[in-house]
Every structure is written in C-alpha cells, then in structure tokens.
Design a protein around this motif. Structure first.
Motif, PDB file in Angstrom:
ATOM      1  N   VAL A  89      31.872  40.873  39.080  1.00 41.11           N
ATOM      2  CA  VAL A  89      32.295  42.303  38.860  1.00 41.11           C
ATOM      3  C   VAL A  89      31.501  43.320  39.317  1.00 41.11           C
ATOM      4  N   ALA A  90      30.201  43.291  39.458  1.00 34.71           N
ATOM      5  CA  ALA A  90      29.367  44.449  40.138  1.00 34.71           C
ATOM      6  C   ALA A  90      29.544  44.337  41.600  1.00 34.71           C
ATOM      7  N   THR A  91      29.974  43.273  42.136  1.00 36.74           N
ATOM      8  CA  THR A  91      30.312  43.121  43.705  1.00 36.74           C
ATOM      9  C   THR A  91      31.759  43.858  43.911  1.00 36.74           C
ATOM     10  N   ILE A  92      32.546  43.563  42.960  1.00 35.66           N
ATOM     11  CA  ILE A  92      33.836  44.039  43.026  1.00 35.66           C
ATOM     12  C   ILE A  92      34.041  45.519  42.864  1.00 35.66           C
ATOM     13  N   LEU A  93      33.372  46.134  41.912  1.00 39.37           N
ATOM     14  CA  LEU A  93      33.032  47.515  41.664  1.00 39.37           C
ATOM     15  C   LEU A  93      32.333  48.100  42.917  1.00 39.37           C
ATOM     16  N   GLN A  94      31.455  47.589  43.352  1.00 35.33           N
ATOM     17  CA  GLN A  94      30.723  48.140  44.555  1.00 35.33           C
ATOM     18  C   GLN A  94      31.891  48.469  45.685  1.00 35.33           C
ATOM     19  N   ALA A  95      32.673  47.386  45.905  1.00 35.81           N
ATOM     20  CA  ALA A  95      33.520  47.225  46.970  1.00 35.81           C
ATOM     21  C   ALA A  95      34.715  48.532  46.854  1.00 35.81           C
ATOM     22  N   LEU A  96      34.943  48.475  45.544  1.00 34.73           N
ATOM     23  CA  LEU A  96      36.033  49.568  45.262  1.00 34.73           C
ATOM     24  C   LEU A  96      35.467  51.111  45.277  1.00 34.73           C
ATOM     25  N   VAL A  97      34.214  51.249  45.009  1.00 32.27           N
ATOM     26  CA  VAL A  97      33.625  52.660  45.128  1.00 32.27           C
ATOM     27  C   VAL A  97      33.312  52.844  46.652  1.00 32.27           C
ATOM     28  N   SER A  98      33.175  51.746  47.308  1.00 31.17           N
ATOM     29  CA  SER A  98      32.986  52.261  48.733  1.00 31.17           C
ATOM     30  C   SER A  98      34.336  52.380  49.635  1.00 31.17           C
ATOM     31  N   GLY A  99      35.552  52.123  48.902  1.00 28.57           N
ATOM     32  CA  GLY A  99      36.847  52.112  49.299  1.00 28.57           C
ATOM     33  C   GLY A  99      37.234  50.992  50.145  1.00 28.57           C
ATOM     34  N   GLN A 100      36.613  49.618  49.817  1.00 25.81           N
ATOM     35  CA  GLN A 100      37.104  48.447  50.440  1.00 25.81           C
ATOM     36  C   GLN A 100      37.677  47.869  49.386  1.00 25.81           C
ATOM     37  N   ALA A 101      38.656  46.851  50.026  1.00 26.10           N
ATOM     38  CA  ALA A 101      39.174  45.627  48.907  1.00 26.10           C
ATOM     39  C   ALA A 101      38.140  44.843  48.366  1.00 26.10           C
ATOM     40  N   PRO A 102      38.530  44.423  46.967  1.00 21.51           N
ATOM     41  CA  PRO A 102      37.530  43.782  46.521  1.00 21.51           C
ATOM     42  C   PRO A 102      37.242  42.290  47.054  1.00 21.51           C
ATOM     43  N   PRO A 103      36.422  41.714  47.310  1.00 17.56           N
ATOM     44  CA  PRO A 103      36.333  40.494  48.112  1.00 17.56           C
ATOM     45  C   PRO A 103      36.990  39.408  47.245  1.00 17.56           C
ATOM     46  N   ALA A 104      37.481  38.336  47.871  1.00 16.17           N
ATOM     47  CA  ALA A 104      38.225  37.054  47.072  1.00 16.17           C
ATOM     48  C   ALA A 104      37.003  36.329  46.465  1.00 16.17           C
ATOM     49  N   ASP A 105      35.755  36.086  47.123  1.00 19.91           N
ATOM     50  CA  ASP A 105      34.767  35.387  46.607  1.00 19.91           C
ATOM     51  C   ASP A 105      34.240  35.857  45.316  1.00 19.91           C
ATOM     52  N   ALA A 106      34.322  37.141  45.062  1.00 18.65           N
ATOM     53  CA  ALA A 106      33.765  37.947  43.839  1.00 18.65           C
ATOM     54  C   ALA A 106      34.641  37.629  42.657  1.00 18.65           C
ATOM     55  N   ARG A 107      36.039  37.552  43.142  1.00 18.78           N
ATOM     56  CA  ARG A 107      37.176  37.214  42.142  1.00 18.78           C
ATOM     57  C   ARG A 107      37.069  35.960  41.834  1.00 18.78           C
TER      58      ARG A 107
END
Length: 160
Positions: A89-107
């Motif tokens: 979740v932390a990885t996904i949130l970092q991606a979203l905050v930086s304007g990137q799509a959430p990484p599939a491996d983090a999901r």
C-alpha cells in the motif's frame, strides 16, 4: 510506529480524495483510477482495514496462551502478511502522490499479504485451544476479510 504509518497513509489517502475532487477532467494524475472517488474510498477502507487487522492480530497474540506455540506461530505469520500488504500500500500511495499509475507488483504484494494473513488465521483458528483464543482470532479474521474485500473493490474500480 504502526500508528504513525497509519496516520501517514490516512493523510495521503485523504489528500488524494481532495485532489481528485479538485482537478479538472483533463488534468491530474496519469491513471484514471487514481481520480475515481469510489476507488479512493475503497483505498481508504483498505488502509483502515489493514490497521484494524494488525491491531486485532496483536490482540489475538496477547489472548493466546504462551505455551500454544502453533497458534502463536500462525498469528505471527498473519501479522507478517499484514506488514507485507501495508508495504505494498505504501508503494501504491507513493506512486499515486507522484502522479504515476500504481505498480502491478505492489497490488500483487497487497493481495498476497492479505491472502497469507487470512490463510494463517484459518489455521490458527483451527488450532485454538480456548474460546477466548478462538474469539480473538475470529475477530482478526473478520478484519482481514474486510480489508481484502476493500482491496478487491479497488482493483474492480480501476477497471471501470
């Protein structure tokens, strides 16, 4: 430490919700998923569910007889699964905050962590030696299932 992480995730998730409501249709983050209000609500429910799961797993550990090593081992495995999901979740949130799509491996990490926790809790429940242990484990199971359901809704919302 876990309380700080929860507050951090909650703050970021709320910021994303407000950002989604305040951006124009053609601007904002790259992923259409990240601007979906329903998805953001489900993300928040996932984060809250992870924290609740961690708390209830710890309560189950505290309610377990220290000599009941099989149950404690499974509860510790469940706690590790929640920690792994939390890291995803932390990885996904970092991606979203930086304007990137959430990484599939983090999901995948979130799903795997929640599934691992759920499986360990099923085994722990089966090995419980008292009603108090069983009740504490059942509460933790319920929280993990709730977090898993919210995570599934996030994925479903992103496909819309």
């Amino acid at each position: 430490m876990a309380r700080f992480e929860f507050a951090y995730f909650l703050a970021i998730t709320l910021a994303l919700l407000f950002r989604a409501y305040n951006t124009d249709a053609g601007t904002g983050v790259q992923s259409s998923q990240s601007s979906n209000a329903t998805c953001n609500i489900d993300r928040l429910e996932t984060v809250v569910g992870l924290q609740k799961s961690a708390d209830l797993i710890q309560k189950a550990i505290n309610a377990t007889n220290s000599n009941d090593t099989a149950v404690i081992s499974q509860l510790q495995t469940a706690a590790s699964g929640i920690q792994s999901a939390d890291a995803g979740v932390a990885t996904i949130l970092q991606a979203l905050v930086s304007g990137q799509a959430p990484p599939a491996d983090a999901r995948q990490q979130v799903g795997d962590g929640l599934n691992s926790a759920a499986a360990a809790l099923v085994v722990a429940f089966g090995n419980a030696t008292s009603n108090a242990e069983a009740a504490a484990i059942a509460s933790a199971e319920s929280a993990v299932i709730g977090a898993l359901a919210a995570g599934i809704r996030v994925v479903e919302d992103s496909l819309l």
